[in-house]
Every structure is written in structure tokens, then in C-alpha cells.
Design an enzyme around this catalytic site. Structure first.
Site, short mmCIF file in Angstrom:
data_model
loop_
_atom_site.label_atom_id
_atom_site.label_comp_id
_atom_site.label_asym_id
_atom_site.label_seq_id
_atom_site.Cartn_x
_atom_site.Cartn_y
_atom_site.Cartn_z
N ASP A 169 62.66 -7.65 82.98
CA ASP A 169 62.18 -7.23 84.30
C ASP A 169 60.93 -8.02 84.71
OD1 ASP A 169 64.13 -5.44 84.86
OD2 ASP A 169 62.90 -3.63 84.72
N ASP A 175 61.41 -2.00 71.65
CA ASP A 175 60.46 -2.54 72.61
C ASP A 175 60.13 -3.97 72.23
OD1 ASP A 175 60.43 -0.28 74.13
OD2 ASP A 175 58.51 0.48 73.39
N ASP A 195 57.57 -5.60 71.32
CA ASP A 195 56.70 -5.94 70.20
C ASP A 195 57.23 -5.42 68.86
OD1 ASP A 195 56.12 -3.35 71.35
OD2 ASP A 195 54.44 -3.18 69.97
N ASP A 241 62.49 8.51 77.15
CA ASP A 241 62.99 8.69 75.79
C ASP A 241 63.05 10.16 75.41
OD1 ASP A 241 60.24 8.90 75.86
OD2 ASP A 241 59.88 7.19 74.55
#
Length: 483
Positions: free
Chosen positions: A82, A141, A143, A235
Site C-alpha cells: 500500500d 508484518d 518487520d 486482528d
């Protein structure tokens, strides 16, 4: 309430049975099993990596996902980009092509809008035609760096146990010693995983999905309604809806996934605002549904409504701030008001010890942890009421900035670090005002009081002042990405 909940979770987490003893988790393709099927013993898995302007870490997550030990024709890595920075988009797309040229099935997906933020990206990614062939979806994610055996150790729980919808792994951190603030974060998150997640998994087979480092059964995800963007905790929202459908979750503490802790104070504040505000807003939206549903037992509903939401997402944020930063300071100004010793010393000490017992290597940081968490409870309380009342910034989404800090980074030598900007750019006036109030109360108690509350109040006032003036955490290389 906090003490009773802390005792319950401590007992449940200590008495827990290892997940492989509660569920079947024998490796796929084990000797004598599925040998005639060969590689088809391994189900199709989708790996989703949502990202937004992740210049510093995009290679880490994509590389780790492509390095998973799983038949290359049975896994699809889907990068959901995105990014609004065209340079970053080009770099991410190039990285995907590089791995594609190495024989990996990597799909690079972009959208024309950021509607729904992370939830919107994940939801749109699930609509792709090639996803229909997949049975499970792992989410990381940008990282997060899973070990090569991540799928080998998590997927068997889903394959062998049809009632399990989610397998959640443990977060491990690459930069816990970067500064004092990251050490404190590690203590808080270690308690969350080792106690809260473990207790929920072993007692009611329910806990909040952490949004990353987990694997979902796609049929369960779809039955629960898929990803929703009605709150900033998509989540947790998905986990609650799946739980209300009767699906079970399992937390596997032995499977660890590397990730990065935010070391910049401004970034951390925004992250905590999003988590706290989103959870409170979700409670507002789902509270009645939890109480009225007939698909789960009464005690499960009681646990979800009272322990998971009301105590941990509401009371746990309000009480520390009100007790330590309002009630005790005001009590020194009003002699007629007496706070009993059990409320000031005994119960808080017991709760702190229950937190500390799972972080024995960090016991010497407990005083700093208490003072810093009391400061953050001020921000969490504000975020809590924004979420409950659905005020202006209830759906504010600010992406947590990642700096690509690795485990080989040298620890920051200072506890306090001065950001290179103007005073009024880094000051938070609300925290400074609270510190002035506490300094006044402490001085009044020192001059006219008959107790030693001033010792604690002075320390708490200094903590508010340090955080309020920006002398906390490390310097950010760039401003946080905002929506």
C-alpha cells in the site's frame, strides 16, 4: 479485579499443558503416513505480507517468507503493498521479481486506495483467484522474520485438528537492548505472551490474535466474516468473531518469530493509542453480541466479556493512572481522605510480582517499568475513552515506523537521549502539566504530610517530565508514516 485476574492467569500459565500434549501435531509426511501422496501431504499455504512505505525492512520479511521450508509449489507469498512512495513501491516490486526469478511463487499486489488500511489490504488480497486453492494463510508484518521451519511447526496443528482456526507464534525481538524504553516494552510483551496468551490458550482456547506471526484456517476466517475495518484492531476483531463461532486457538510458545520494537517515543505513543482505542471500540461494538450469542458456553462468554475485555482492556488502563497519578497525590492534599495500605502497597505489589515472575532477567528494571507504565496509562486512558465514546480520532491509523534494527546493533549507551528538534516540537504539554501537579503534591506532602508518599510522587513526577519533554527513547530517522 486486577489481582484476581492476574492470579488466574498466573496459575493457568504455570499449570498449562504443552500444546503438543493437548492437540495432535505430528509432522506432515511422517514415516509411514501420506507417503503415497508425496508432496501433496503438504497443504497449499498463502503467506500474506502487508506493508506501507517499509523501505528499511521490506527485504527482511520478503526474504524470510521466501526462505520458509515448504514445497515451493505448495506455497504462495503475497506481498500487499500500500506504499505511497513510488521509490519504495519500485524497490518492493523489484525484490518480488528477484525472488520470482529464483523459482519462488511471489505475487506483488497493489491497490488504488488505502481504504481499510491493513484490514482492507488483507481482505482484498484474499479475493485473488489463486487464493481459492489455499487451505491456510500465514500473516507477517513487514518487520517480522519467521524461521525457515515456521510452517513445518505450525501447520500440523491445523491439519491434524479440524477444530483449530488459529496458531499463534511467540514474538522475539531483535532490538530489546536499544534503549531503556525497548527494554520496558519487552517486559510488557513477554508478560502478554507468556501469561495472557498462554492462559487463554490453555483454558478457553481463545486469545486475541496478535495480527502477525500467526496462521489461520481460511475456512474459519471466511466463516467469521473475513477481515473487517470497523476498528483499528482488525486482528482482535477477527479473533472475537471466530471465537464466537466456536473455533479454537492455540498459542505455541516454542515457535518464535523475530520482530522490531519501536524505539522512538512518538511512534510508541501512536501504536499504544491504536491498540488501546481499537480494543475499547471493539468492546463497544461486540459487547452485546458476546452476551447474547448461544453458540458458545456461558463460562466462555464470561471470560471473553469480563476478563479479556472489561478487566484487561478497560480496568487495567484506568486504574493505574487514577490510583497512582490522581488518588494518591490528591490524598496528600486532603487529610480527611485516607487510602488504605492494601490499596496502596499490598495489592499493587502483588500484581507487580505476578508480572515480574515471568521476567526474572529484567527484575532490576521493575522500578523504571512501573513509572513508565504509569505515564503510558495516562495516554491509554485517553485512548480508551476515545474508543468507548467513538470520538474524533477513534479510527486514526498511524503505521508503526520500522528502522530495520538488527540483533547486531550496539545497545544505545544512554537512558535518555535528546531529540534534535525545537523544544515545542517534542514537548507533550499534557504530560508536563501532570508532572507539575505531581511536583506540587509531593512538595506539599514533604512540607506538611506525616507519611512518605512524596518519595514516590516525586519519582512519578520526574517520569512524566522526562517523557513529556521527549527525553525518552531514541532519535527517529524520519517521521512516522501517517494515514
Amino acid at each position: 479485579m486486577l489481582l484476581a485476574d492476574a492470579v488466574f492467569m498466573a496459575v493457568a500459565s504455570f499449570a498449562r499443558r504443552r500444546p503438543e500434549r493437548r492437540y495432535r501435531a505430528t509432522p506432515l509426511g511422517a514415516a509411514g503416513e501420506d507417503e503415497e501422496v508425496g508432496r501433496l501431504a503438504y497443504p497449499m499455504v498463502l503467506v500474506q505480507i502487508p506493508m506501507y512505505n517499509e523501505r528499511e525492512v521490506y527485504k527482511l520479511s520478503i526474504g524470510a517468507a521466501c526462505g520458509l521450508s515448504w514445497p515451493s509449489d505448495r506455497v504462495i507469498v503475497q506481498v500487499l503493498d500500500d506504499s505511497t512512495d513510488p521509490t519504495v513501491k519500485d524497490l518492493v516490486e523489484l525484490e518480488c521479481k528477484c525472488w520470482g526469478n529464483r523459482g519462488k511463487n511471489v505475487k506483488y499486489e497493489v491497490r488504488n486506495t488505502r481504504k481499510g488500511y491493513k484490514a482492507g489490504a488483507l481482505k482484498e488480497g484474499m479475493l485473488r483467484d489463486y487464493v481459492q486453492q489455499c487451505d491456510f494463510v500465514a500473516v507477517f508484518d513487514a518487520d517480522f522474520q519467521p524461521e525457515p521451519d515456521f510452517l513445518m511447526r505450525t501447520i500440523p496443528y491445523l491439519v491434524r485438528n479440524s477444530q483449530i482456526a488459529l496458531v499463534q507464534a511467540h514474538w522475539e525481538f531483535v532490538n530489546p537492548n536499544e534503549c531503556l524504553m525497548t527494554r520496558i516494552q519487552k517486559m510488557t510483551l513477554e508478560y502478554h505472551f507468556k501469561v495472557e496468551q498462554e492462559a487463554g490458550s490453555s483454558t478457553f482456547a481463545f486469545f486475541g490474535f496478535n495480527g502477525t506471526a500467526g496462521v489461520w484456517r481460511i475456512s474459519a476466517l471466511e466463516e467469521a466474516g473475513g477481515w473487517e475495518d470497523r476498528t483499528t484492531v482488525e486482528d482482535m476483531d477477527l479473533a472475537v468473531r471466530a471465537g464466537l463461532k466456536g473455533w479454537k486457538f492455540v498459542y505455541v510458545a516454542d515457535v518464535k518469530v523475530k520482530s522490531e520494537l519501536p524505539s522512538n517515543l512518538k511512534t510508541y505513543r501512536r501504536q499504544q493509542h491504536r491498540w488501546t482505542c481499537g480494543a475499547a471500540n471493539l468492546f463497544r461494538k461486540t459487547g452485546a453480541e458476546i452476551l447474547l450469542t448461544k453458540e458458545v458456553p456461558f463460562w466462555w462468554k464470561f471470560y471473553l466479556f469480563y476478563s479479556f475485555f472489561f478487566v484487561r482492556k478497560i480496568v487495567a488502563h484506568v486504574v493505574p493512572f487514577m490510583l497512582y497519578c490522581v488518588v494518591i497525590p490528591l490524598s496528600v492534599l486532603i487529610p480527611e481522605v485516607t487510602v488504605p495500605a492494601w490499596g496502596v502497597v499490598y495489592i499493587p505489589t502483588a500484581i507487580t510480582l505476578l508480572h515480574a515472575v515471568r521476567n526474572t532477567s529484567s527484575l532490576h528494571y521493575i522500578p523504571f517499568w512501573i513509572l513508565f507504565e504509569n505515564v503510558m496509562s495516562f495516554h491509554r486512558t485517553k485512548a480508551l475513552f476515545i474508543g468507548l465514546l467513538e470520538l474524533g480520532s477513534v479510527n486514526e491509523w498511524v503505521v508503526t515506523e520500522k528502522l530495520g534494527t538488527g540483533s547486531n546493533t550496539e545497545p544505545a549507551p544512554q537512558i535518555l537521549e535528546r531529540p534534535p528538534c525545537r523544544l515545542w516540537d517534542r514537548w507533550t504539554m499534557s504530560e508536563i502539566l501532570v508532572s507539575l501537579f505531581l511536583f506540587f503534591c509531593a512538595t506539599y506532602n514533604l512540607a506538611y504530610g506525616g507519611d512518605f508518599y512524596f518519595v514516590y510522587i516525586y519519582l512519578q513526577a520526574m517520569a512524566f517530565l522526562v517523557v513529556g519533554t521527549g527525553f525518552c527513547g531514541t532519535i527517529s530517522s524520519s517521521s512516522s508514516s501517517t494515514s
